[in-house]
Design an enzyme around this catalytic site. Structure first.
Site, PDB file in Angstrom:
ATOM      1  N   TYR A  66      15.463  30.139   8.864  1.00 28.82           N
ATOM      2  CA  TYR A  66      14.176  30.895   9.223  1.00 28.82           C
ATOM      3  C   TYR A  66      13.998  31.182  10.994  1.00 28.82           C
ATOM      4  O   TYR A  66      14.433  30.182  11.544  1.00 28.82           O
ATOM      5  CB  TYR A  66      12.940  30.464   8.756  1.00 28.82           C
ATOM      6  CG  TYR A  66      12.698  30.492   7.307  1.00 28.82           C
ATOM      7  CD1 TYR A  66      12.434  31.575   6.823  1.00 28.82           C
ATOM      8  CD2 TYR A  66      12.710  29.324   6.521  1.00 28.82           C
ATOM      9  CE1 TYR A  66      12.204  31.650   5.528  1.00 28.82           C
ATOM     10  CE2 TYR A  66      12.345  29.551   5.210  1.00 28.82           C
ATOM     11  CZ  TYR A  66      12.185  30.541   4.423  1.00 28.82           C
ATOM     12  OH  TYR A  66      12.085  30.843   3.376  1.00 28.82           O
ATOM     13  N   LYS A 104       0.922  -1.335  -0.002  1.00 31.09           N
ATOM     14  CA  LYS A 104       0.038   0.023   0.155  1.00 31.09           C
ATOM     15  C   LYS A 104       0.772   1.320  -0.051  1.00 31.09           C
ATOM     16  O   LYS A 104       2.244   0.989   0.301  1.00 31.09           O
ATOM     17  CB  LYS A 104      -1.051   0.082   1.139  1.00 31.09           C
ATOM     18  CG  LYS A 104      -0.175  -0.213   2.618  1.00 31.09           C
ATOM     19  CD  LYS A 104      -1.042  -0.385   3.674  1.00 31.09           C
ATOM     20  CE  LYS A 104      -0.355  -0.309   5.205  1.00 31.09           C
ATOM     21  NZ  LYS A 104      -1.067  -0.772   5.951  1.00 31.09           N
TER      22      LYS A 104
HETATM   23  C1  LIG Z   1      -0.196  -1.831   6.781  1.00 31.51           C
HETATM   24  C2  LIG Z   1      -0.949  -3.154   7.219  1.00 31.51           C
HETATM   25  C3  LIG Z   1      -0.013  -4.261   7.505  1.00 31.51           C
HETATM   26  C4  LIG Z   1       1.396  -4.198   7.372  1.00 31.51           C
HETATM   27  O1  LIG Z   1       1.931  -3.638   8.470  1.00 31.51           O
HETATM   28  P1  LIG Z   1       3.599  -3.323   8.868  1.00 31.51           P
HETATM   29  O2  LIG Z   1       3.691  -2.887  10.284  1.00 31.51           O
HETATM   30  O3  LIG Z   1       3.866  -2.435   7.844  1.00 31.51           O
HETATM   31  O4  LIG Z   1       4.232  -4.612   8.630  1.00 31.51           O
HETATM   32  C5  LIG Z   1      -0.584  -5.471   7.659  1.00 31.51           C
HETATM   33  N1  LIG Z   1      -1.728  -5.598   8.030  1.00 31.51           N
HETATM   34  C6  LIG Z   1      -2.856  -4.447   8.250  1.00 31.51           C
HETATM   35  C7  LIG Z   1      -4.245  -4.551   8.190  1.00 31.51           C
HETATM   36  C8  LIG Z   1      -2.430  -3.349   7.758  1.00 31.51           C
HETATM   37  O5  LIG Z   1      -3.043  -2.317   7.609  1.00 31.51           O
END
Ligand SMILES: *Cc1c(COP(=O)(O)O)cnc(C)c1O
Length: 375
Positions: free
Chosen positions: A264, A47
């Site tokens: 800044y 994702k």
């Molecule tokens: C993002 C996600 C993962 C992966 O998690 P990591 O901590 O990045 O390994 C697994 N399961 C779900 C439901 C997620 O939303």
């Protein structure tokens, strides 16, 4: 549907900074996690553009290495993943589900992707629109985010035939805290409910979950962060290889007298005669402003000529000033590179200095880098 062409990333000669992505390390990390979870299938969570490294190259490399199951969050990511994988073979699960929306469902069907449903409403929508297609079911065990409640899971179980649900899953609240009592509580809640779907493979573990001593691997594990080199067991040595390296050029070298301020709001004052190096990367590129350099506070760092040098003053949109006083002189010239992420300065390290988690560093990686993929 209106098609817009995404702008290509900058060419080498246009870019101020270079992001190098090691797909070999990505694949090695996936193999390491597969070994740790042996007995279970190791999927890949891709994702958010594969946590910022680029969805298509990541999916291609992992698929070639033998990964058969991919998790995305959005329908658009499912579409891109399917376009990369081609038809047949690999499975794509969509974590954010259907939104109980017919258009989203049609998009998932077109991508041959499987929604992870988490409510009765989503269940009914999917059954009505895709009666022949299985879905996955997320059962909430304490996150109170997505996922069906225990009651909803029972209702869905009573309504579902054996093949309607091809994965039953839940998600940890705090698996990176190996001694957190919530882990065992969630596992026990999951064990109490997954029997409702006795034929469906089960999945619980994200990256940190895979590394828990209780090994809640079930049939399939779902690592994201660790694949991309993140340390999923904070405080312990990281078994993963870093995947991203970020280099940015020095734009200007400036010797200043003690007492000079930088950037800044003049939040940093030279305590000695100093040499400053302005490098061409800033918060618009994902170098979070919270990593700004102030004396006494943990600030971001860059490696210049082999020496770790702290950020001096505010990170600005396109520029960070580095206190390069201790860097070797020959490394201090316009065009020479400073390293902001890599083997020495890890994603977790920068995150700590910016007061956040490495996940946010990775997914904030900017769009102005020239990207180089190596294997
Ligand atoms: C993002 C996600 C993962 C992966 O998690 P990591 O901590 O990045 O390994 C697994 N399961 C779900 C439901 C997620 O939303």
């Amino acid at each position: 549907m209106s098609a817009t062409i995404p702008p290509a990333p900058p060419a080498r000669e246009e870019a101020q900074a270079i992001l190098t992505i090691n797909l070999g390390a990505l694949v090695e990390n996936w193999r390491t996690l597969s070994r740790i979870a042996r007995g279970a299938e190791c999927a890949a969570v891709v994702k958010a553009d594969a946590y910022g490294i680029g969805l298509e190259p990541a999916v291609q490399a992992l698929s070639k290495a033998g990964c058969k199951t991919f998790f995305v969050a959005h329908a658009s990511e499912a579409r891109r993943t399917r376009a990369t994988l081609g038809t047949g073979g690999a499975r794509i699960y969509v974590l954010n589900g259907l939104l109980a929306d017919a258009d989203v469902a049609q998009s998932l069907i077109a991508s041959d992707a499987t929604p992870i449903i988490g409510s009765q409403e989503e269940w009914s929508t999917w059954r009505a629109l895709a009666p022949q297609r299985p879905c996955a079911l997320h059962i909430d065990t304490g996150m109170n985010r997505l996922g069906a409640s225990a009651d909803e899971a029972r209702i869905i179980a009573a309504d579902a035939n054996a093949s309607a649900i091809d994965l039953v899953m839940s998600h940890f609240v705090a698996s990176e805290e190996s001694d957190n009592a919530l882990n065992a509580r969630q596992i026990s809640a999951f064990d109490g409910l997954r029997g409702l779907f006795a034929n469906a493979p089960a999945s619980m573990a994200n990256s940190s979950g895979i590394l828990l001593a209780s090994k809640p691997h079930y049939d399939l594990v779902r690592p994201g962060y660790a694949l991309y080199g993140g340390n999923a067991s904070p405080g312990l040595p990281n078994p993963m290889r870093p995947v991203v390296t970020l280099d940015a050029p020095i734009l200007r070298v400036r010797p200043v007298k003690a007492g000079a301020t930088v950037g800044y709001n003049a939040t940093w004052t030279a305590r000695r005669d100093s040499v400053l190096a302005a490098i061409g990367v800033g918060y618009a590129d994902g170098l979070l402003r919270s990593a700004s350099g102030a004396h006494g506070a943990r600030a971001g760092e860059a490696i210049i000529g082999g020496v770790r040098c702290p950020f001096a003053g505010r990170v600005s949109m396109d520029i960070i000033v580095i206190d390069a006083t201790d860097a070797p002189k020959e490394a201090l010239k316009p065009g020479a590179m400073g390293r902001l992420l890599g083997d020495e300065i890890t994603v977790d390290d920068l995150a700590h200095r910016a007061g956040t988690i490495g996940y946010e560093i990775l997914t904030s990686l900017g769009r102005r880098y020239h990207r180089v993929y190596v294997s």
